[in-house]
Scaffold this active site. Structure first.
Site, PDB file in Angstrom:
ATOM      1  N   GLY A 116     -25.620  33.617 -20.138  1.00 44.05           N
ATOM      2  CA  GLY A 116     -26.644  32.107 -19.668  1.00 44.05           C
ATOM      3  C   GLY A 116     -28.327  33.465 -20.341  1.00 44.05           C
ATOM      4  O   GLY A 116     -29.107  33.234 -20.816  1.00 44.05           O
ATOM      5  N   HIS A 125     -33.445  29.200 -18.437  1.00 48.86           N
ATOM      6  CA  HIS A 125     -32.918  31.251 -18.201  1.00 48.86           C
ATOM      7  C   HIS A 125     -34.179  31.725 -19.279  1.00 48.86           C
ATOM      8  O   HIS A 125     -34.348  32.188 -18.457  1.00 48.86           O
ATOM      9  CB  HIS A 125     -32.456  31.949 -19.122  1.00 48.86           C
ATOM     10  CG  HIS A 125     -30.691  31.374 -17.774  1.00 48.86           C
ATOM     11  ND1 HIS A 125     -29.762  30.397 -18.156  1.00 48.86           N
ATOM     12  CD2 HIS A 125     -30.301  32.656 -17.315  1.00 48.86           C
ATOM     13  CE1 HIS A 125     -28.849  30.814 -16.808  1.00 48.86           C
ATOM     14  NE2 HIS A 125     -28.954  31.845 -17.135  1.00 48.86           N
ATOM     15  N   SER A 178     -28.995  35.437 -13.250  1.00 47.09           N
ATOM     16  CA  SER A 178     -28.825  34.639 -14.231  1.00 47.09           C
ATOM     17  C   SER A 178     -27.326  33.534 -14.200  1.00 47.09           C
ATOM     18  O   SER A 178     -26.751  34.295 -13.104  1.00 47.09           O
ATOM     19  CB  SER A 178     -28.658  34.980 -15.585  1.00 47.09           C
ATOM     20  OG  SER A 178     -27.740  35.590 -16.333  1.00 47.09           O
ATOM     21  N   ASP A 179     -26.541  32.692 -15.053  1.00 45.14           N
ATOM     22  CA  ASP A 179     -25.681  32.590 -14.489  1.00 45.14           C
ATOM     23  C   ASP A 179     -24.808  32.719 -16.618  1.00 45.14           C
ATOM     24  O   ASP A 179     -25.455  34.193 -16.972  1.00 45.14           O
ATOM     25  CB  ASP A 179     -25.297  30.898 -15.712  1.00 45.14           C
ATOM     26  CG  ASP A 179     -24.297  30.284 -14.753  1.00 45.14           C
ATOM     27  OD1 ASP A 179     -23.418  30.954 -14.516  1.00 45.14           O
ATOM     28  OD2 ASP A 179     -24.629  28.998 -14.662  1.00 45.14           O
ATOM     29  N   TRP A 180     -23.142  32.910 -15.793  1.00 45.06           N
ATOM     30  CA  TRP A 180     -22.403  33.600 -17.345  1.00 45.06           C
ATOM     31  C   TRP A 180     -23.634  33.702 -18.579  1.00 45.06           C
ATOM     32  O   TRP A 180     -22.955  32.743 -19.076  1.00 45.06           O
ATOM     33  CB  TRP A 180     -20.819  33.070 -16.647  1.00 45.06           C
ATOM     34  CG  TRP A 180     -19.903  33.286 -17.797  1.00 45.06           C
ATOM     35  CD1 TRP A 180     -19.782  33.460 -18.761  1.00 45.06           C
ATOM     36  CD2 TRP A 180     -19.114  34.441 -16.953  1.00 45.06           C
ATOM     37  NE1 TRP A 180     -18.602  34.602 -19.551  1.00 45.06           N
ATOM     38  CE2 TRP A 180     -18.805  35.052 -18.288  1.00 45.06           C
ATOM     39  CE3 TRP A 180     -19.334  35.250 -15.802  1.00 45.06           C
ATOM     40  CZ2 TRP A 180     -17.356  35.824 -18.177  1.00 45.06           C
ATOM     41  CZ3 TRP A 180     -17.848  35.814 -15.081  1.00 45.06           C
ATOM     42  CH2 TRP A 180     -16.914  36.189 -17.006  1.00 45.06           C
TER      43      TRP A 180
END
Length: 774
Positions: free
Chosen positions: A319, A293, A315-317
């Site tokens: 992240g 990230h 982004s991921d959860w």
């Protein structure tokens, strides 16, 4: 992927600004509010496209809207919040989502679906916020919405990307009709680590196979026009090298060279970009010490500058906030600065940008230009999806259940994905006229066969059909006995005698064992990948009856098969087959479908052997059974239990020696676009029509960097009637024969040398010819 050409998000979306501009028209059920400020925006400023992005059909409209937005509204477009369908830690509730939508400080919502629910929230954003910008609704539609297809790892076992494309088409139609615009799929993380639970979501150990399936799934979801009522935006995840997690533990470190990054992990993502994928998701892991990230090398240098990706990065959860836990950001504000600067455009669940962005702008820690660039990407995706023109979903057209056609497609995909590991003494296929059949095991009468990443409402409303019921339907005149024997995970063996009695009294037995879907997928790493609980003891007890039997494995990863394998005459890998699990398994067991799947990942002999895969680099001391001082284990034979590409059939095939169109070619000719054809014949030498997967591997004997002993560079699944022959032809390009070096700026090398070209039916084939590049 040789020969692929890039298609931008805007080209894939189709249409023009006039056809999909910033104009709300609404549906008959939900007209846009007349005061919506985004209706027919004033095009008073002709701003240039965002830095780093190529011009597109929506730039004038996006620029006009950007000129009217406050910094808070811009930051809001970069925020994605979760709805009530919770997928992880740390998210606010629906009240906070609604208020953010009302104040124009929200760009997207995830884990929301249902036409009515989505419309209610969309009306708040469109009719109550100052600018009326519609929300983007995302959902993890991984291998089905209502119609659950086999898990992606199983689909890869079909060695036919059309199966993945069909899944994408059905899923997109069902999801879009229920208000979903965007899926967080496909996952294209190549991995050599079956302990990692998320191997179930990907396509196995090979970058070439994964790239083919990634591109097909993207096209299945998106089609030619994102504005279509049956299409959704895809998301290539997780960028990048998530599959290299140490020890198979989720979320953990990946230490990877540029050589391996570019040759193993990046190719599927480039194939997805070439296929026009709309979005990319950053991964949880570090990459050589730098969290994904906050990694400008991968997110900007490679993705944007080298590949020309002009879509949105999410982004991921949580992240972005987790950059603090990684130890590279001092606090949330610093995390927001790093992520936006590296190339993340939208923040999922955590709120670092919305909370701290205004101050970061004032302090010069993030630039107004970079903020506008990220916002423009979000707005252009909404334009491409037609959300400004049609923000609402027609509630009267929402699909509420799997259609007969969708079920048939899922059933076909499931049977085509199954892999016959062994079939001694012709135990399979079963005879529908058998006097008696025993069906035993913890999954014999279980509907828990859908696999990981299935929406809870779908699992409750449309569970998988069971193997027991399907066997009864397939053999209506047979006496079908059933005993569970053991539970999936505990060690209680009290039910084994009943299962043994059923097997002893029957002509043949089907033992259905494996792992529950909860043991695969995210946060489901296993240190022991054998059959859980007392299942191995059940198989051994059935073997002790001396009666014919077959084992059906339902699994989300490769398993170590233990000592029971040698005593088992037939083993069928069914994976987690989805909604039509029972029928599809019965189709294969009784021969209505002839198994033609191949392993997309090796099955190891022991967990201590990991990693074990076909595309490893050679060593200075390769395996030699007669020399102790070579690469091997003292207590295991060389190689996996079953190699990549392995799979049997109810018929037999013979593959001829490969032939090349030329055995010599200049590197300069290859760079100009010339190719080499490799052809081989395959013949069905048995008595049944069946499918064979012809596979092409190459090995570069001498190169400036050590090369894999086998690289898959072509595959073709063909159906042949008994006695028929077909010639299968592959075309090798410069992309196939070259490789990437360790240069971080991207150095692709095509070097002179001799290449061994192998064509056969698994990665262990010895049939080969040679090609000389000079």
């Amino acid at each position: 992927m040789g020969g692929l050409r890039r298609r931008s998000l805007l080209a894939a979306a189709g249409g023009t600004a006039a056809a999909a501009g910033l104009t709300h028209t609404g549906t008959p059920r939900a007209q846009a509010h007349p005061r919506t400020a985004a209706t027919e925006p004033a095009e008073t400023s002709e701003a240039a496209p965002a830095a780093g992005d190529r011009p597109g059909p929506y730039d004038r409209q996006v620029a006009a809207l950007l000129a009217r937005m406050t910094p808070e509204e811009k930051l809001g477009q970069l925020q994605q919040l979760p709805w009530a369908y919770d997928t992880g830690p740390g998210g606010p509730g629906t009240k906070a989502v609604e208020e953010a939508a009302r104040t124009g400080r929200l760009g997207s919502v995830l884990s929301i679906f249902g036409a009515r629910t989505c419309n209610r929230l969309q009306r708040i954003a469109v009719e109550e916020s100052r600018l009326g910008i519609p929300l983007l609704f995302g959902l993890d539609v991984i291998h089905g919405f209502w119609t659950t297809f086999p898990i992606p790892l199983a689909q890869a076992a079909s060695f036919d990307p059309r199966d993945a494309a069909r899944d994408g088409e059905v899923s997109a139609r069902e999801a879009r009709s229920n208000g979903v615009h965007w899926t967080f799929a496909p996952m294209m993380d190549v991995t050599h680590e079956p302990r990692w639970g998320r191997i179930a979501e990907g396509n196995g150990e090979d970058p070439y196979l994964t790239a083919a399936f990634a591109a097909a799934k993207v096209r299945g979801y998106q089609g030619d026009r994102l504005t279509g009522p049956d299409r959704i935006a895809a998301c290539a995840k997780h960028f990048v090298a998530y599959g290299g997690a140490e020890g198979g533990r989720d979320y953990t470190t990946v230490d990877v060279s540029e050589f391996r990054l570019r040759n193993l992990y990046l190719p599927p993502f480039q194939a997805a970009v070439d296929a026009g994928v709309a979005t990319v998701m950053a991964s949880f892991n570090t990459i050589a010490g730098v969290p994904a990230h906050a990694n400008p090398h991968t997110l900007t240098d490679v993705l944007r500058r080298e590949w020309g990706f002009d879509g949105m990065v999410v982004s991921d959860w949580n992240g972005v906030r987790e950059l603090v836990a990684h130890g590279v950001a001092e606090d949330d504000a610093d995390a927001a600065r790093l992520a936006l600067g590296a190339g993340v455009d939208m923040e999922m669940t955590s709120t670092t940008l919305v909370t701290h962005g205004r101050r970061l702008l004032q302090e010069g820690r993030i630039s107004a230009q970079r903020l506008d660039e990220a916002v423009a990407r979000v707005l252009r995706l909404k334009c491409a999806l037609g959300l400004f023109a049609h923000p609402y979903t027609d509630e009267g057209k929402a699909i509420g259940e799997p259609s007969a056609e969708a079920r048939a497609a899922a059933r076909d995909a499931a049977s085509r994905s199954m892999v016959l590991l062994k079939n001694d003494r012709g135990v399979l296929p079963l005879r529908a006229t058998a006097a008696s059949i025993a069906v035993v095991g913890p999954f014999a009468d279980s509907p828990d066969l859908l696999g990981t990443w299935v929406m809870p409402p779908a699992a409750r409303r449309f569970p998988a059909g069971t193997v027991l019921e399907a066997v009864r339907q397939a053999a209506p005149r047979s006496t079908v006995r059933h005993a569970r024997g053991v539970d999936p995970q505990d060690g209680d063996t009290g039910g084994i005698p009943e299962a043994v009695a059923a097997a002893a009294a029957s002509e043949v037995t089907v033992v259905v064992v494996g792992e529950p879907p909860a043991l695969s997928g995210e946060a489901a790493a296993r240190s022991d990948i054998g059959l859980p609980g007392a299942q191995e003891r059940l198989v051994e007890a059935i073997a002790g009856t001396g009666r014919p039997f077959a084992v059906v494995l339902v699994n989300g990863r490769p398993l170590t098969l233990g000592g029971w394998l040698a005593r088992t005459p037939a083993v069928l890998v069914a994976w987690h087959p989805g909604i039509e699990a029972g029928h599809a398994i019965a189709d294969v067991l009784f021969g209505r479908a002839n198994p033609g799947g191949k392993l997309p990942v090796a099955f190891p002999r022991s967990v201590g052997q990991l990693p074990i895969h076909h595309n490893h680099e050679n060593t200075g001391r390769p395996y030699d059974p007669d020399d102790k001082y070579t690469s091997k284990y003292l207590d295991l034979p060389d190689g996996p239990e079953f190699p990549f590409g392995h799979g049997l059939s109810y018929t037999t095939f013979r593959t001829g020696a490969p032939e090349v169109s030329t055995d010599r070619i200049a590197a300069t000719a290859l760079r100009r676009g010339e190719t080499v054809e490799v052809a081989a014949t395959v013949t069905n030498t048995g008595s049944r029509t069946g499918d064979e997967v012809v596979q092409l591997y190459l090995h570069d004997r001498t190169a400036s960097l050590a090369q894999p002993v086998r690289r898959l560079r072509g595959f073709r699944r063909v159906t042949l009637a008994p006695g028929t022959t077909r010639t299968v032809t592959f075309r090798l390009t410069a992309d196939d024969l070259g490789f990437w070096s360790n240069d971080p700026h991207g150095d692709f090398r095509l070097e002179p040398g001799t290449f061994d070209l192998y064509v056969g039916t698994s990665s262990t084939t010895a049939t080969k010819t040679t090609l000389r590049v000079f």
